[in-house]
Design a protein around this motif. Sequence first.
Motif, PDB file in Angstrom:
ATOM      1  N   ARG A  54       0.812  -1.219   0.000  1.00 26.84           N
ATOM      2  CA  ARG A  54       0.000   0.000   0.000  1.00 26.84           C
ATOM      3  C   ARG A  54       0.851   1.278   0.000  1.00 26.84           C
ATOM      4  NH1 ARG A  54      -5.298   1.032   1.293  1.00 26.84           N
ATOM      5  NH2 ARG A  54      -5.582  -1.114   1.947  1.00 26.84           N
ATOM      6  N   PRO A  55       1.880   1.401   0.841  1.00 26.28           N
ATOM      7  CA  PRO A  55       2.649   2.647   0.827  1.00 26.28           C
ATOM      8  C   PRO A  55       3.457   2.857  -0.462  1.00 26.28           C
ATOM      9  CG  PRO A  55       3.094   1.397   2.831  1.00 26.28           C
ATOM     10  CD  PRO A  55       2.292   0.529   1.925  1.00 26.28           C
ATOM     11  N   LEU A  56       3.633   1.818  -1.240  1.00 28.65           N
ATOM     12  CA  LEU A  56       4.481   1.917  -2.427  1.00 28.65           C
ATOM     13  C   LEU A  56       3.701   1.956  -3.731  1.00 28.65           C
ATOM     14  CD1 LEU A  56       7.181  -0.669  -1.364  1.00 28.65           C
ATOM     15  CD2 LEU A  56       7.293   1.811  -1.187  1.00 28.65           C
ATOM     16  N   ASN A  57       2.372   2.050  -3.682  1.00 26.91           N
ATOM     17  CA  ASN A  57       1.623   1.960  -4.929  1.00 26.91           C
ATOM     18  C   ASN A  57       1.925   3.126  -5.871  1.00 26.91           C
ATOM     19  OD1 ASN A  57       0.032   3.772  -3.411  1.00 26.91           O
ATOM     20  ND2 ASN A  57      -1.782   3.216  -4.570  1.00 26.91           N
ATOM     21  N   PHE A  58       2.146   4.334  -5.354  1.00 27.49           N
ATOM     22  CA  PHE A  58       2.478   5.449  -6.238  1.00 27.49           C
ATOM     23  C   PHE A  58       3.869   5.267  -6.829  1.00 27.49           C
ATOM     24  CE2 PHE A  58       4.090   9.672  -7.230  1.00 27.49           C
ATOM     25  CZ  PHE A  58       3.103  10.099  -8.097  1.00 27.49           C
ATOM     26  N   ILE A 107      -5.603   0.419  -4.215  1.00 30.63           N
ATOM     27  CA  ILE A 107      -5.355  -0.840  -3.506  1.00 30.63           C
ATOM     28  C   ILE A 107      -6.655  -1.347  -2.880  1.00 30.63           C
ATOM     29  CG2 ILE A 107      -4.075  -1.923  -1.619  1.00 30.63           C
ATOM     30  CD1 ILE A 107      -2.346  -1.224  -4.036  1.00 30.63           C
ATOM     31  N   ASP A 108      -7.438  -0.429  -2.303  1.00 28.30           N
ATOM     32  CA  ASP A 108      -8.728  -0.822  -1.728  1.00 28.30           C
ATOM     33  C   ASP A 108      -9.658  -1.391  -2.793  1.00 28.30           C
ATOM     34  OD1 ASP A 108      -8.044  -0.011   0.855  1.00 28.30           O
ATOM     35  OD2 ASP A 108      -8.688   2.046   0.463  1.00 28.30           O
ATOM     36  N   HIS A 109      -9.658  -0.764  -3.966  1.00 27.08           N
ATOM     37  CA  HIS A 109     -10.513  -1.249  -5.055  1.00 27.08           C
ATOM     38  C   HIS A 109     -10.095  -2.652  -5.492  1.00 27.08           C
ATOM     39  CE1 HIS A 109     -13.113  -1.158  -8.522  1.00 27.08           C
ATOM     40  NE2 HIS A 109     -12.074  -1.489  -9.290  1.00 27.08           N
ATOM     41  N   LEU A 110      -8.796  -2.866  -5.651  1.00 26.22           N
ATOM     42  CA  LEU A 110      -8.313  -4.200  -6.025  1.00 26.22           C
ATOM     43  C   LEU A 110      -8.705  -5.240  -4.979  1.00 26.22           C
ATOM     44  CD1 LEU A 110      -4.723  -3.595  -7.414  1.00 26.22           C
ATOM     45  CD2 LEU A 110      -6.659  -4.559  -8.634  1.00 26.22           C
ATOM     46  N   ARG A 153     -12.414  -6.089  -5.241  1.00 23.66           N
ATOM     47  CA  ARG A 153     -12.732  -6.903  -6.415  1.00 23.66           C
ATOM     48  C   ARG A 153     -12.265  -8.346  -6.226  1.00 23.66           C
ATOM     49  NH1 ARG A 153     -16.721  -5.883  -8.973  1.00 23.66           N
ATOM     50  NH2 ARG A 153     -15.958  -6.867 -10.841  1.00 23.66           N
ATOM     51  N   ILE A 154     -11.097  -8.533  -5.629  1.00 25.73           N
ATOM     52  CA  ILE A 154     -10.613  -9.893  -5.370  1.00 25.73           C
ATOM     53  C   ILE A 154     -11.559 -10.604  -4.415  1.00 25.73           C
ATOM     54  CG2 ILE A 154      -8.779 -11.219  -4.261  1.00 25.73           C
ATOM     55  CD1 ILE A 154      -6.794  -9.204  -5.480  1.00 25.73           C
ATOM     56  N   GLU A 155     -11.988  -9.926  -3.358  1.00 25.24           N
ATOM     57  CA  GLU A 155     -12.930 -10.527  -2.411  1.00 25.24           C
ATOM     58  C   GLU A 155     -14.259 -10.821  -3.079  1.00 25.24           C
ATOM     59  OE1 GLU A 155     -12.897  -7.572   0.621  1.00 25.24           O
ATOM     60  OE2 GLU A 155     -11.184  -8.478   1.656  1.00 25.24           O
ATOM     61  N   HIS A 156     -14.709  -9.947  -3.977  1.00 24.63           N
ATOM     62  CA  HIS A 156     -15.962 -10.164  -4.700  1.00 24.63           C
ATOM     63  C   HIS A 156     -15.900 -11.447  -5.529  1.00 24.63           C
ATOM     64  CE1 HIS A 156     -19.389  -9.389  -7.331  1.00 24.63           C
ATOM     65  NE2 HIS A 156     -18.576  -9.535  -8.363  1.00 24.63           N
ATOM     66  N   PHE A 157     -14.826 -11.610  -6.289  1.00 21.96           N
ATOM     67  CA  PHE A 157     -14.705 -12.808  -7.115  1.00 21.96           C
ATOM     68  C   PHE A 157     -14.467 -14.052  -6.271  1.00 21.96           C
ATOM     69  CE2 PHE A 157     -13.693  -9.602 -10.437  1.00 21.96           C
ATOM     70  CZ  PHE A 157     -14.758  -9.906 -11.257  1.00 21.96           C
ATOM     71  N   GLU A 158     -13.827 -13.907  -5.133  1.00 18.68           N
ATOM     72  CA  GLU A 158     -13.651 -15.055  -4.235  1.00 18.68           C
ATOM     73  C   GLU A 158     -15.008 -15.561  -3.753  1.00 18.68           C
ATOM     74  OE1 GLU A 158     -11.844 -18.040  -2.023  1.00 18.68           O
ATOM     75  OE2 GLU A 158     -11.013 -16.768  -3.579  1.00 18.68           O
ATOM     76  N   GLU A 159     -15.904 -14.636  -3.416  1.00 17.95           N
ATOM     77  CA  GLU A 159     -17.264 -15.040  -3.000  1.00 17.95           C
ATOM     78  C   GLU A 159     -17.967 -15.778  -4.132  1.00 17.95           C
ATOM     79  OE1 GLU A 159     -19.431 -11.641  -1.662  1.00 17.95           O
ATOM     80  OE2 GLU A 159     -17.952 -11.178  -0.114  1.00 17.95           O
ATOM     81  N   ILE A 160     -17.811 -15.315  -5.339  1.00 18.88           N
ATOM     82  CA  ILE A 160     -18.446 -15.974  -6.486  1.00 18.88           C
ATOM     83  C   ILE A 160     -17.897 -17.386  -6.668  1.00 18.88           C
ATOM     84  CG2 ILE A 160     -18.634 -15.933  -9.005  1.00 18.88           C
ATOM     85  CD1 ILE A 160     -18.752 -12.871  -8.757  1.00 18.88           C
ATOM     86  N   PHE A 161     -16.583 -17.555  -6.586  1.00 21.45           N
ATOM     87  CA  PHE A 161     -15.990 -18.877  -6.770  1.00 21.45           C
ATOM     88  C   PHE A 161     -16.304 -19.798  -5.599  1.00 21.45           C
ATOM     89  CE2 PHE A 161     -13.316 -16.617  -9.883  1.00 21.45           C
ATOM     90  CZ  PHE A 161     -13.569 -17.438 -10.966  1.00 21.45           C
ATOM     91  N   GLU A 162     -16.473 -19.242  -4.400  1.00 26.25           N
ATOM     92  CA  GLU A 162     -16.864 -20.083  -3.261  1.00 26.25           C
ATOM     93  C   GLU A 162     -18.265 -20.630  -3.441  1.00 26.25           C
ATOM     94  OE1 GLU A 162     -16.383 -17.832   0.303  1.00 26.25           O
ATOM     95  OE2 GLU A 162     -14.233 -18.197   0.397  1.00 26.25           O
ATOM     96  N   ARG A 163     -19.147 -19.843  -4.048  1.00 24.10           N
ATOM     97  CA  ARG A 163     -20.505 -20.314  -4.307  1.00 24.10           C
ATOM     98  C   ARG A 163     -20.529 -21.323  -5.436  1.00 24.10           C
ATOM     99  NH1 ARG A 163     -22.829 -14.480  -4.105  1.00 24.10           N
ATOM    100  NH2 ARG A 163     -22.126 -14.586  -6.242  1.00 24.10           N
ATOM    101  N   GLY A 164     -19.425 -21.416  -6.171  1.00 24.57           N
ATOM    102  CA  GLY A 164     -19.339 -22.403  -7.239  1.00 24.57           C
ATOM    103  C   GLY A 164     -20.021 -21.991  -8.512  1.00 24.57           C
ATOM    104  N   GLY A 165     -20.298 -20.729  -8.671  1.00 27.84           N
ATOM    105  CA  GLY A 165     -20.976 -20.298  -9.883  1.00 27.84           C
ATOM    106  C   GLY A 165     -20.288 -19.134 -10.529  1.00 27.84           C
TER     107      GLY A 165
END
Length: 102
Positions: free
Chosen positions: A25-29, A67-70, A73-85
Motif C-alpha cells: 500500500r505505501p508503495l503503490n504510487f 489498492i482498496d478497489h483491487l 474486487r478480489i474478495e468479490h470474485f472469491e465469493e463468487i468462486f466459493e458459491r461455485g458459480g
Amino acid sequence: MDWFCREVSRRHLTTPALIALEMSRPLNFVASQALQFFAPAVWAVARQQTHADYISFAAFLERRGSIDHLARRIEHFEEIFERGGRETRGPGAPEREQGPSA
C-alpha cells in the motif's frame, strides 16, 4: 483489472494477494511511476495491444484508493468462486464488467 482479480480468486490465492496488497500500500504510487519509467522497455517486447492496458494500469495505481478497489474486487470474485458459480448478469449484459477505471 477484473481479469487479474478473477484469476487470483480462481486459483484460491485471495489471502496471499490481499496480504501482498496491504504490504505494498505505501508503495503503490512509487510502483506506478516505475511502471511509467519502464514502459518503453516493456513495449519493446510486449504485443501492441497491451500498451493501452499497461498505461491504464499504471494510471490506476497512481490514484488513492486503488489498492482498496483491487482488494474489494478480489474478495468479490472469491465469493463468487466459493458459491461455485459464475457471476450472475442480466440478459444482454456485456461480457466484461465496466467498473471504475477497470
